[in-house]
Design an enzyme around this catalytic site. Sequence first.
Site, short mmCIF file in Angstrom:
data_model
loop_
_atom_site.label_atom_id
_atom_site.label_comp_id
_atom_site.label_asym_id
_atom_site.label_seq_id
_atom_site.Cartn_x
_atom_site.Cartn_y
_atom_site.Cartn_z
N GLU A 190 39.31 48.98 62.71
CA GLU A 190 38.23 48.02 63.17
C GLU A 190 38.14 47.85 64.45
O GLU A 190 37.07 47.68 64.90
CB GLU A 190 37.81 46.92 62.09
CG GLU A 190 37.65 47.40 60.84
CD GLU A 190 38.68 47.71 59.76
OE1 GLU A 190 39.83 47.90 60.27
OE2 GLU A 190 38.36 48.15 58.50
N HIS A 249 38.91 39.74 49.90
CA HIS A 249 37.65 40.67 50.00
C HIS A 249 36.43 39.63 49.57
O HIS A 249 35.27 40.44 49.38
CB HIS A 249 37.65 41.99 49.30
CG HIS A 249 38.58 43.02 49.86
ND1 HIS A 249 38.72 44.22 49.35
CD2 HIS A 249 39.63 42.87 50.82
CE1 HIS A 249 39.68 44.82 50.14
NE2 HIS A 249 40.24 43.83 50.85
#
Lengths: 444, 336
Positions: free
Chosen positions: B68, B137
């Site tokens: 990322e 998450h």
Amino acid sequence: MPEVIMPKMGDAMEEGTVLKWLKGEGDEISVGDPIAEIETDKVTLELEAEDAGTLSNLYASEGDAIPVGDAIAFVAGEGEEAPERGGEAEVEAEEGGEDEGQAATATATEEADSGEGEESSEDSGAPQANGRASDGNFRASPIVRRLARENELDLGKIEGSGPAGRIVERDVRAAMERGDAKAGADGGAEGKAEEAAAPQAAPKAAEAPAPTGAEGTEVQELSRMRKVIAQRMSQSKQEVPHFYATVEVEMDELMSLRKQLNTSLEDEGIKLSVNDFVMKACALGLGKFPNLNALWTSEGLELHEKVNMAMAVALDDGLITPVIKDAGGATLSTISAGAKDLAGRARSGDLKPDEYQGGTFTVSNMGMFGVESFTAIINQPQAAIVAVSAIVKRPSFDEEGNVVPKSLMKLTLSADHRMANGAEGALYMAEVKRLLESPMLLVV
Amino acid sequence: MAENGKANAETKTYREALREGMVHEMENDESVVLMGEDIGVYGGTHLITDGLYDQYGPKRVMDTPISEGGFTGAAIGMAMLGMRPVVEMMTWNFSFLASDQIIQNAAKVRYFSGGQVKVPLVIRGPNGGGVQLSAQHTHSLENMYGHFPGLKVVSPVTPNDAKGMMITAIRDDNPVIFLEAGALYGTKGEVGEGDNAVEFGKARIAREGTDVTLIAYGRQVNLCLRAADALEEDGVKAEVIDLRSIRPFDEDALVESVKKTHRAVAVQEQWRWFGVASEVAAIIQDRAFDYLDAPVIRVSGAEVPAPYARNLEIEAFPSEKQVANAARRVMYMEEK
């Protein structure tokens, strides 16, 4: 910066009226110059200057009633200016709380300044600091404070329905609809005089202390009725200037008449109590004293033609005052039957609201408990209440000075000094005594 | 074209609406490119970009390594040089790895360069919870990214806004944090045809009311609408405001509504401390204080890492009942 103060010209003086200004704004004055004519309830006299200078501001207009100690004018030295007065009042109000009385005084003065005091002198009501002066003392949501400001409402007159009694929008909207929360609606000159006297007379109620939690204690929550009684009695004692007048009544004649009547009425199942006679006598006596058979309202005294006699009935948890309608016009036997019925149903909790509302005068009897003398708290907005004590046999002097046994009973009137004077109370009690001591007058 | 394209609205899913917004801009502007993990050949983990690889090819729909920080930094560089990249975070939870790039570079370059270099970048992906992805998450990051000047942060809830705000985000010359309601990808709504660009910084009144204002964004707006239905049975008319945009923020919409209703409840899925709802409460007390009839109440997620178990996850997020009861509380009514 010397202010000219309304002087105290007698112990009982609480306010004085500025009848006439003898000097005008801008006039130079010397010590000893008469500057105004002041009228108290007893005399009229000239107020002399205590300071020299320029009479720069007249705070009071002619005709204004000003509390003792309040400034009525300002004498400026050279180059000096009168201080901003409205601001002071605001600051006092904001600094808040402990000194509510002072703020109220300042506000009262301000209103007097505007010259409205005299006109509204009949509008008298429960003395209450207006919303601006006392605003800081209420729990209220922000919008409530804004609405109160914009609509000149007195938050002190609005009951809060939010948590911890917070006044919320719906309470204000309802009050506005009813139109009974306007600030100053009941604040005429008389009301202001009360306000002015309030600093000394009515300190802010102290919050009750938390329970100690000590061993051997338990906390009992107030019942609904207890709360109402607590609130109403405190309010009456705090707001109503009570005065008391006690008479001792010779009851021998009445007792023998009662015995006769009860013997002859036995078959009809009627048994007259002493209290029935007392209520009848109190009701009849009121005919000559209409302002004792009256209610204190926002617009003045509401005098009642008929005597709706409220009688205090003790309950397990509290008390209630059912009402005998038109007790002056009712016969003793009607009063007796009514009283028995109402007291019975009061104890069983079966009274209808219209049976305990609408009273104009109250009698409270503790004679059956052997109480020799007591005073009662006025049942607002009524003007007066009579406390009835026990009949006690005591040695007494007759007209020749011989000691003879007599049945004596004490009656104590509590009356609202705003509505009646001591003399009226005394004359009324003398009339009640006369009626009870000539009991045939109660039967005819 | 009709205003906002609403005249020709068609019912579509949130997912389709997002895709349509990106396609609309890709058609108009060749510099718009998509980047992200598995968005190309695979069609995207959430199938947002499904079919676009076939349509536009690997130069405009780029599969990236699982990195990322790397691909976000690359996208920032591309944006600085005139491209308009749209970067997918598979979920916003992975953006922590890219947050240095986002905060230190994307948000600052325009400032550092004295306005000479712009960063027309969109970073998008699912935000928040509700689909049992457990603690690592499940984050709601609107307050975190909303904190930094230099970023724009939006959080649409309706499919129409998803498309319209995507179009606006891509056209914006500043980095836009585009927070999608991941749990709502399959929900349907009318979506305007063509260019239905939705201006940032304008809240939407999702339901008009007069008694209490419920303020939310993202999927909590739907919760508020259901709570408003429940409140209607009590005779309470709740107004629901969908903020849509966290930065810039539509303060006026809140203030106007509270001036009308006098009561407000701010709802957020994220934790209570330092959240958007706190900002809402602060703005209201600051600008509508004299209109308030009750304190502004916040309804927030439970102060725990998001649980996996369905029953616990449901308990950890604001419920319709909590919102309705908060409204009752500011109305000084009995809670139910």
